[in-house]
Design a protein around this motif. Structure first.
Motif, mmCIF file in Angstrom:
data_model
loop_
_atom_site.group_PDB
_atom_site.id
_atom_site.type_symbol
_atom_site.label_atom_id
_atom_site.label_comp_id
_atom_site.label_asym_id
_atom_site.label_seq_id
_atom_site.Cartn_x
_atom_site.Cartn_y
_atom_site.Cartn_z
ATOM 1 N N LEU A 38 21.679 11.767 4.703
ATOM 2 C CA LEU A 38 21.609 10.738 5.742
ATOM 3 C C LEU A 38 21.728 9.345 5.133
ATOM 4 O O LEU A 38 21.199 9.081 4.054
ATOM 5 C CB LEU A 38 20.297 10.855 6.514
ATOM 6 C CG LEU A 38 20.084 12.173 7.264
ATOM 7 C CD1 LEU A 38 18.784 12.133 8.067
ATOM 8 C CD2 LEU A 38 21.255 12.490 8.181
ATOM 9 N N SER A 39 22.408 8.466 5.839
ATOM 10 C CA SER A 39 22.679 7.124 5.328
ATOM 11 C C SER A 39 21.508 6.190 5.610
ATOM 12 O O SER A 39 21.358 5.661 6.715
ATOM 13 C CB SER A 39 23.951 6.573 5.978
ATOM 14 O OG SER A 39 24.239 5.283 5.482
ATOM 15 N N CYS A 40 20.658 6.024 4.606
ATOM 16 C CA CYS A 40 19.505 5.121 4.703
ATOM 17 C C CYS A 40 18.927 4.963 3.302
ATOM 18 O O CYS A 40 19.245 5.736 2.398
ATOM 19 C CB CYS A 40 18.436 5.682 5.638
ATOM 20 S SG CYS A 40 17.784 7.299 5.148
ATOM 21 N N GLU A 41 18.074 3.945 3.140
ATOM 22 C CA GLU A 41 17.332 3.829 1.898
ATOM 23 C C GLU A 41 16.116 4.728 1.970
ATOM 24 O O GLU A 41 15.396 4.744 2.971
ATOM 25 C CB GLU A 41 16.913 2.380 1.646
ATOM 26 C CG GLU A 41 18.023 1.535 1.069
ATOM 27 C CD GLU A 41 17.491 0.316 0.338
ATOM 28 O OE1 GLU A 41 17.757 0.166 -0.878
ATOM 29 O OE2 GLU A 41 16.814 -0.488 0.990
ATOM 30 N N LYS A 42 15.883 5.472 0.909
ATOM 31 C CA LYS A 42 14.790 6.442 0.887
ATOM 32 C C LYS A 42 13.710 5.953 -0.072
ATOM 33 O O LYS A 42 13.970 5.717 -1.249
ATOM 34 C CB LYS A 42 15.329 7.815 0.491
ATOM 35 C CG LYS A 42 16.410 8.305 1.465
ATOM 36 C CD LYS A 42 17.176 9.493 0.948
ATOM 37 C CE LYS A 42 18.291 9.868 1.916
ATOM 38 N NZ LYS A 42 19.401 8.887 1.933
#
Length: 369
Positions: A86-90
């Motif tokens: 998924l495209s996000c900062e983790k």
């Protein structure tokens, strides 16, 4: 059609309609997320949504991202691995362990840290992976969970700056979770002052001052948040619609995103007092009982292995929870107006602790509705 997930095993959709189960309303989750985001943005605060309470179930994380959130926080690398595509900062919320340094760098973009040996291990892993790993240095402001003491900040920061492939993103603190310390102008103000001190003495700029979790949200709601706090890590306020400093509901947010449902597997009239000499129960405790005469007692197919029983509240207010063993929940239906029978389903609201245990248990079906 409802979808069922078993966590923490591999995500699979089944047609299993069995109980016990927890049902999740994605529309209400989206609404709460958007509200939290708007509350924070109006106060120039960035938001990381904490997904550990539902083990970063991908369908739920997607809804949170679609609502406009760009940072997902979780305490376990295993959960971040689940949303790797998924495209996000983790953001890894629990302090990394040295033994997991390579996995942390692989699956987390940012981590909270307080130990130099661990930071060196992350640096080594980041160099090996040819990546830059961002870190937030945690400061202990009195709650006595994770973080370095304020007096150690400058020396520690100097070491962090010198680590290859590590970006010193900012500083943060955790309050309320262990020591119950309420975020206020004093401790949050001190965090902002520490950020300014680092910048002045070391000639660097820090992008993030992370001012805690859902217990800090009350200051945003009251418009008293300390100037200079740039980030909050919110979990309970999003999923249960309440701030956690004083336990007050947030107006306009849903409190019932999650519904726990259990099936009655036995229903009989029995005494309220056990018969015989009372010793320790299955958990090494000596129970006490009040003689209320004969009761209409039901057993639900869930127990202390799956849920923190104190965190369950029957939606039928005439039902009383008597207690539970590892596999059974005992209810008093004596005063119920409804004509319950074996096979009927009882609905419960959940608090954060109950939700955490239910979502973690692989014996509880998870339904997206």
């Amino acid at each position: 059609m409802s979808e069922v997930y078993n966590i923490p095993q591999e995500m699979t959709i089944t047609k299993d309609e069995s109980y016990p189960r927890i049902e999740i309303n994605l529309d209400k989750l989206s609404h709460n997320t958007k509200m939290a985001l708007n509350i924070c943005r109006r106060n120039k605060i960035d938001l990381a949504v904490v997904t550990k309470v539902f083990c970063s179930m991908p369908d739920m994380v997607k809804i949170i991202l679609e609502a406009g959130v760009s940072i997902i926080g979780d305490s376990r690398v295993e959960n971040l691995k689940r949303i790797k595509g998924l495209s996000c900062e983790k953001l890894l919320l629990r302090l990394p362990s040295i033994s997991q340094a390579e996995e942390v760098v692989r699956y987390a973009d940012i981590s909270l840290n307080s130990e130099m040996d661990t930071l060196k291990a992350l640096s080594k892993a980041a160099v090996k992976a040819n990546k830059v790993h961002k870190i937030i240095l945690m400061i202990d402001l009195g709650d006595l969970r994770e973080g370095i003491w304020p007096g150690e900040v400058i020396n520690t920061s100097k070491e962090v700056i010198g680590l290859p492939n590590i970006e010193f993103l900012g500083i943060g603190t955790n309050l309320t979770c262990y020591g119950g310390i309420i975020p206020d102008d004093n401790n949050l103000g001190k965090l902002v002052d520490i950020k300014k001190d680092i910048e002045e003495k070391l000639g660097i700029k820090l992008k993030v001052v992370s001012g805690g979790n859902s217990s800090s949200l009350y200051k945003v709601l009251n418009k008293t948040m300390v100037d200079g706090i740039t980030n909050l890590r919110l979990g309970e306020s999003v999923v249960l619609g309440r701030e956690t400093a004083y336990g007050k509901d947030i107006p306009g947010m849903f409190k019932d995103i999650f519904t726990f449902k259990g099936e009655i597997i036995e229903l009989k009239e029995k005494p309220s007092m056990p018969i015989g000499n009372i010793g320790m129960d299955a958990f090494g405790e000596i129970p006490t009982f009040e003689d209320k005469g004969i009761m209409k007692r039901a057993i639900i197919s869930v127990g202390r292995q799956d849920v923190r029983i104190d965190g369950l509240t029957p939606r039928d207010k005439t039902i009383e929870i008597l207690g539970g063993s590892s596999d059974h929940l005992l209810l008093n239906l004596t005063n119920c107006k409804g004509n319950y029978k074996v096979g009927d389903v009882v609905e419960f609201d959940v608090d954060y602790g109950a939700l955490l245990s239910l979502m973690t248990s692989e014996y509880i079906n998870k339904y997206i509705v």
